[in-house]
Scaffold this motif. Structure first.
Motif, short mmCIF file in Angstrom:
data_model
loop_
_atom_site.label_atom_id
_atom_site.label_comp_id
_atom_site.label_asym_id
_atom_site.label_seq_id
_atom_site.Cartn_x
_atom_site.Cartn_y
_atom_site.Cartn_z
N THR A 45 68.52 -90.99 -28.62
CA THR A 45 68.46 -92.09 -27.67
C THR A 45 69.57 -91.92 -26.64
N ARG A 105 67.28 -101.02 -34.77
CA ARG A 105 66.60 -101.02 -33.47
C ARG A 105 66.11 -102.40 -33.07
N ARG A 113 64.46 -99.64 -28.78
CA ARG A 113 63.66 -98.63 -28.09
C ARG A 113 62.30 -98.53 -28.74
N GLU A 114 61.34 -98.08 -27.97
CA GLU A 114 60.00 -97.83 -28.49
C GLU A 114 60.00 -96.46 -29.14
#
Length: 192
Positions: A45, A105, A113-114
């Motif tokens: 990320t 997450r 985040r996806e």
């Protein structure tokens, strides 16, 4: 200040971590020595570097509220043909990993985040190599077994050289942060 690429994972303990890393290298995976053997919680990320203190506080807070849980690896699996990956399967600990990654997450947190694919905890042993080598990894590690009590997770940073280096361990129950020590893969990029 720029950006950094971070990941959060559970390290596979020794001697299993080194054994699987050497096997991965033996199958011809060029990334084997750049990626410590692990179960991913937060995939790579990219974040603004100035958010690191917020991220580190979030990780410590999550760890403080977590309890150790059992992980057992047994046999192999693959994501082919969807993704060119062979992995060692988690026979125990998937629910703990799933809850933990969801908490890390969470929508209000700094690591929201996806995911490209639905979360599936595993230990990669071959990625993006020749099909014959992937088949070999799948077959040769089919009998692999390891078990331990997971009592922490770690924050990693990917260097400009592509190597992932552990920055900190976060202990469950206390949230205590332990700075990584230099290893043969190189010194951590930051220390506490």
């Amino acid at each position: 200040m720029g950006t950094v690429t971070l990941g959060v994972s559970i390290a596979v303990p020794e001697p299993h971590g080194s054994l699987l890393q050497e096997r991965r290298a033996g199958f011809g995976d060029p990334a084997a020595h750049a990626i410590p053997t692990h179960v991913t919680l937060v995939p790579p990320t990219e974040v603004d570097q100035d958010r690191l203190p917020e991220i580190e506080a979030h990780l410590a807070g999550v760890a403080a509220g977590w309890r150790p849980f059992a992980i057992r690896l047994s046999g192999t699996g693959t994501f082919r043909p969807l993704s060119p990956v062979v992995f060692v399967t988690l026979a125990e600990g998937t629910a703990g990993c799933d809850r933990l990654q969801a908490r890390l997450r969470e929508e209000a947190g700094p690591l929201v985040r996806e995911l490209q694919f639905p979360y599936h905890p595993h230990v990669t042993v071959a990625h993006g190599i020749a099909e014959e080598a992937m088949d070999r990894a799948y077959e040769e590690l089919a009998g692999f077994e390891a078990a331990w009590t997971c009592s922490s997770f770690a924050l990693y940073e990917q260097g400009a050289d592509g190597v992932w280096r552990k920055l900190y361990d976060y202990e469950f129950g206390s949230g205590r942060t332990v700075a990584a020590v230099p290893s043969q893969g190189g010194a951590p990029l930051r220390t506490a």
